[in-house]
Design a protein around this motif. Structure first.
Motif, short mmCIF file in Angstrom:
data_model
loop_
_atom_site.label_atom_id
_atom_site.label_comp_id
_atom_site.label_asym_id
_atom_site.label_seq_id
_atom_site.Cartn_x
_atom_site.Cartn_y
_atom_site.Cartn_z
N HIS A 1 9.94 -0.59 -3.41
CA HIS A 1 9.71 -1.32 -2.23
C HIS A 1 7.88 -1.59 -2.27
O HIS A 1 7.27 -0.90 -2.60
N LYS A 2 8.27 -2.40 -1.63
CA LYS A 2 6.63 -3.30 -1.45
C LYS A 2 6.21 -2.66 -0.06
O LYS A 2 6.44 -1.36 0.98
N ILE A 3 4.58 -1.61 -0.10
CA ILE A 3 4.23 -1.20 0.22
C ILE A 3 3.63 -1.88 1.21
O ILE A 3 2.51 -2.87 1.45
N ASP A 4 3.36 -1.56 2.51
CA ASP A 4 2.52 -2.75 3.90
C ASP A 4 1.57 -2.33 3.34
O ASP A 4 0.53 -3.53 3.29
N CYS A 5 0.04 -1.44 2.88
CA CYS A 5 -1.24 -1.89 3.10
C CYS A 5 -1.36 -0.69 1.35
O CYS A 5 -1.52 0.05 1.56
N VAL A 6 -1.97 -1.43 0.77
CA VAL A 6 -2.91 -0.59 -0.32
C VAL A 6 -4.28 -1.07 -0.65
O VAL A 6 -4.00 -2.67 -1.30
N LYS A 7 -5.14 0.00 -0.90
CA LYS A 7 -6.27 -0.33 -1.21
C LYS A 7 -6.41 1.07 -2.45
O LYS A 7 -6.51 1.74 -2.03
N GLY A 8 -7.12 0.50 -3.52
CA GLY A 8 -7.28 1.16 -4.94
C GLY A 8 -5.55 2.57 -4.42
O GLY A 8 -4.87 1.66 -4.93
N LYS A 9 -6.41 3.61 -3.88
CA LYS A 9 -4.71 4.49 -4.92
C LYS A 9 -4.49 5.62 -3.43
O LYS A 9 -3.96 6.07 -3.26
N VAL A 10 -4.69 4.52 -1.88
CA VAL A 10 -4.44 4.58 -1.21
C VAL A 10 -3.54 3.46 -0.93
O VAL A 10 -2.98 2.57 -0.55
N ALA A 11 -1.80 3.93 -0.37
CA ALA A 11 -0.44 3.12 -0.36
C ALA A 11 -0.33 4.15 1.65
O ALA A 11 -0.90 5.60 1.49
N LEU A 12 -0.34 2.71 2.29
CA LEU A 12 -0.33 3.20 3.86
C LEU A 12 1.00 2.17 4.70
O LEU A 12 0.82 1.11 3.88
N LYS B 1 7.26 9.14 -5.69
CA LYS B 1 6.94 8.51 -7.10
C LYS B 1 5.86 7.95 -7.31
O LYS B 1 5.55 8.00 -9.00
N LEU B 2 5.00 7.06 -6.94
CA LEU B 2 3.76 6.34 -7.27
C LEU B 2 2.83 7.20 -7.72
O LEU B 2 2.31 7.53 -8.52
N TYR B 3 3.33 8.66 -6.64
CA TYR B 3 2.13 9.56 -6.97
C TYR B 3 2.96 10.74 -8.31
O TYR B 3 1.58 11.05 -8.85
N ASP B 4 3.89 10.60 -8.79
CA ASP B 4 4.59 11.46 -9.31
C ASP B 4 3.68 10.53 -11.14
O ASP B 4 3.31 10.97 -12.08
N LEU B 5 3.43 9.40 -10.50
CA LEU B 5 2.76 8.54 -11.82
C LEU B 5 1.52 8.19 -12.06
O LEU B 5 0.98 7.62 -13.37
N GLY B 6 1.04 8.88 -11.11
CA GLY B 6 -0.27 8.62 -10.82
C GLY B 6 -0.72 7.30 -10.31
O GLY B 6 -1.80 7.25 -10.53
N ALA B 7 0.05 6.62 -9.94
CA ALA B 7 -0.38 4.81 -9.35
C ALA B 7 -1.05 5.03 -8.11
O ALA B 7 -2.10 4.34 -7.49
N ILE B 8 -0.47 6.09 -7.29
CA ILE B 8 -1.30 6.58 -6.17
C ILE B 8 -1.69 8.21 -5.83
O ILE B 8 -1.50 9.24 -6.46
N SER B 9 -3.19 8.36 -5.31
CA SER B 9 -3.27 9.58 -4.77
C SER B 9 -3.03 10.62 -3.82
O SER B 9 -2.80 11.35 -3.65
N VAL B 10 -2.97 9.20 -2.31
CA VAL B 10 -2.21 9.92 -1.18
C VAL B 10 -1.84 8.96 -0.28
O VAL B 10 -1.99 7.09 -0.65
N GLY B 11 -0.60 9.65 0.64
CA GLY B 11 0.22 8.49 1.55
C GLY B 11 0.13 7.96 2.92
O GLY B 11 -0.46 10.19 3.22
N VAL B 12 0.03 7.26 3.51
CA VAL B 12 -0.34 7.49 5.15
C VAL B 12 1.03 6.16 5.90
O VAL B 12 1.32 5.40 5.55
#
Length: 198
Positions: A97-108, A128-139
């Motif tokens: 699904h679309k994530i509201d705000c992404v910058k680098g490997k931070v998803a908010l 899912k995205l963390y397991d695939l290495g696409a993000i490092s942290v979610g907010v």
């Protein structure tokens, strides 16, 4: 004062509740200082204005619009990760699904007044995205449950912000039940202290 608040601007604890899982704050402050500074700056500026609370419904609340727009000014953007799985040469699309705000490997994601199933969607996305290495942290930025009693009901809009919509007490059991998997997660919930009668 919650020890987590030492990382945030003075007075932040008057306006927000902060919760973290899997050392999200340490990761943000150590590896993603720019993104963390952006989040602090925008939320430090934010006020929960009476005019926004009582505004009519729509596809996106005034609160979410403000946060989205301010983060966009700082280089964040809405983003949909395109994922595919290759099984014996056959590619199977597995988009998120679309994530509201992404910058680098931070998803908010901002969940202000949606159905609580949106929390499941966000947490599943982050996992899912963390397991695939696409993000490092979610907010997740959401609202504290006590806003209903202390702000919304006195303004006569309590029904608009119902008990089955997104607020902190609905999110915590989903996270504690493992909804985000191993993904480090920071949750910031707007408290009545952010409210201003404009």
């Amino acid at each position: 004062m919650n020890n987590l608040f030492r990382h945030f601007p003075r007075g932040f604890d008057d306006k927000y509740k902060i919760l973290e899982w899997n050392s999200a704050l340490a990761i943000l402050t150590t590896d993603f200082g720019e993104q963390f500074a952006d989040i602090c700056s925008v939320l430090n500026e934010f006020q929960l204005r009476r005019s926004d609370v009582v505004a009519g419904g729509g596809s996106k609340s005034e609160v979410a619009k403000f946060l989205d727009n301010r983060l966009e000014d700082l280089g964040w953007s809405e983003y949909k990760f395109e994922i595919s799985i290759d099984i014996d040469g056959n590619k199977i699309s597995a988009p998120t699904h679309k994530i509201d705000c992404v910058k680098g490997k931070v998803a908010l994601d901002i969940e202000w007044n949606n159905k609580t199933e949106f929390y499941d969607r966000d947490l599943n996305n982050f996992r899912k995205l963390y397991d695939l290495g696409a993000i490092s942290v979610g907010v997740i930025v959401t609202r504290a449950t006590e806003l209903q009693r202390e702000v919304f009901k006195p303004l006569g809009v309590g029904k608009k912000y119902g008990a089955s919509t997104t607020h902190l007490d609905k999110l915590i059991p989903k996270v504690e039940g493992g909804g985000n998997g191993g993904c480090p997660l920071l949750v910031i919930a707007v408290k009545p202290g952010a409210y201003v009668n404009d």
